[in-house]
Design an enzyme around this catalytic site. Structure first.
Site, PDB file in Angstrom:
ATOM      1  N   LYS A  64      -8.860   2.500  -9.364  1.00 51.72           N
ATOM      2  CA  LYS A  64      -7.586   2.096  -9.000  1.00 51.72           C
ATOM      3  C   LYS A  64      -6.384   2.698 -10.622  1.00 51.72           C
ATOM      4  CE  LYS A  64      -7.789  -1.045  -5.702  1.00 51.72           C
ATOM      5  NZ  LYS A  64      -7.918   0.065  -4.530  1.00 51.72           N
ATOM      6  N   CYS A  65      -7.218   3.675 -10.868  1.00 52.45           N
ATOM      7  CA  CYS A  65      -6.668   4.272 -12.150  1.00 52.45           C
ATOM      8  C   CYS A  65      -5.798   6.065 -11.988  1.00 52.45           C
ATOM      9  CB  CYS A  65      -7.408   4.113 -13.554  1.00 52.45           C
ATOM     10  SG  CYS A  65      -7.435   4.794 -14.614  1.00 52.45           S
ATOM     11  N   GLY A  66      -4.756   5.720 -12.875  1.00 54.10           N
ATOM     12  CA  GLY A  66      -4.465   7.123 -13.202  1.00 54.10           C
ATOM     13  C   GLY A  66      -4.786   8.116 -12.607  1.00 54.10           C
ATOM     14  N   LEU A  67      -6.145   8.108 -13.830  1.00 54.30           N
ATOM     15  CA  LEU A  67      -6.996   8.542 -14.108  1.00 54.30           C
ATOM     16  C   LEU A  67      -7.907   9.381 -12.867  1.00 54.30           C
ATOM     17  CD1 LEU A  67      -7.431   7.592 -17.561  1.00 54.30           C
ATOM     18  CD2 LEU A  67      -6.190   9.323 -17.064  1.00 54.30           C
ATOM     19  N   THR A  68      -8.026   8.469 -11.937  1.00 57.37           N
ATOM     20  CA  THR A  68      -9.194   8.770 -11.132  1.00 57.37           C
ATOM     21  C   THR A  68      -9.519   9.535 -10.295  1.00 57.37           C
ATOM     22  OG1 THR A  68      -8.969   6.139 -11.423  1.00 57.37           O
ATOM     23  CG2 THR A  68      -9.950   7.245  -8.739  1.00 57.37           C
TER      24      THR A  68
END
Length: 188
Positions: A64-68
Site C-alpha cells: 500500500k505504498c506510493g512506490l509499490t
C-alpha cells in the site's frame, strides 16, 4: 534404556535449523547471507544457501505504498530479463514498519502478490528496524550502512548481493529497479 545417537552433521543441521526458526541468528559473526535461514511467505524454512552462486536483489516491500506499483512491475521485469539468463534471484520481504503500508497477514500479501503476477521469491512479513528486526536485515544494514545511518528509511530499500553472498551495494527506496540494470550486470 534407549540411546539417542546423533551425528555431528545431524546436530549441526538441527542447531542451524533451530537458530533459523528462533530468529536469533548471530548477524554480527555472519560471513555472508548464506549463514541465514528465513521463512517463506508460506511459513517454510528457507536456508539462504539455496541462493549460492546467484546474484540476489533483496528488498523490503509493501502493498500500500506510493512506490509499490512501479517497484513490483519493475522487479518482475528484472526477474523476466535476468532470472533464466543470468541467474538473478529477487528476495522480497514484506514489512509494515513504514506508515502501516503492509497491514495484512500472509494470505493478504499472497493475494496481492498474485494480482501483481509476482514471479520472484516472497518471504514472511518481518521488521527491518529496531530490536525485533530480522537478523538477515541486521546483517544487511551492518554490511551496507545508509547515508544518514544504517537504519532502513522506507519501503523498497534494495541490497545487491554478489554470487559469494556478500552485500556489494545498497540503494534507497526512490531508486527504481529498472535503474539497477548496469549495477546488477557488474556481478553476473
Amino acid at each position: 534404556m534407549r540411546v539417542l545417537r546423533l551425528s555431528i552433521v545431524g546436530l549441526h543441521q538441527i542447531t542451524r535449523n533451530y537458530s533459523g526458526m528462533s530468529g536469533n541468528q548471530d548477524y554480527k559473526s555472519a560471513k555472508s547471507i548464506y549463514d541465514f535461514t528465513v521463512k517463506s511467505i508460506k511459513g517454510e524454512d528457507v536456508p539462504l544457501t539455496k541462493y549460492e552462486g546467484h546474484v540476489c536483489l533483496i528488498v523490503n516491500v509493501a502493498s500500500k505504498c506510493g512506490l509499490t506499483a512501479t517497484n513490483y512491475k519493475e522487479l518482475n521485469e528484472l526477474y523476466d530479463k535476468y532470472a533464466e539468463t543470468k541467474g538473478l534471484r529477487i528476495l522480497a520481504f514484506p514489512c509494515n514498519q513504514f506508515n502501516g503500508q503492509e497491514p495484512g497477514g500472509s494470505d493478504d500479501i499472497c493475494s496481492f502478490a498474485d494480482r501483481q503476477k509476482v514471479k520472484f521469491d516472497l518471504f514472511e512479513k518481518i521488521d527491518v528496524n529496531g530490536d525485533n528486526a530480522h537478523p538477515l536485515w541486521k546483517y544487511l544494514k551492518k554490511e551496507a550502512g545508509g547515508t544518514l545511518g544504517s537504519f532502513i528509511k522506507w519501503n523498497f530499500t534494495k541490497f545487491i548481493v554478489n554470487k559469494e553472498g556478500k552485500v556489494v551495494e545498497r540503494h534507497g527506496p526512490t531508486v527504481e529497479p529498472s535503474k539497477l540494470v548496469s549495477n546488477l550486470e557488474k556481478y553476473f
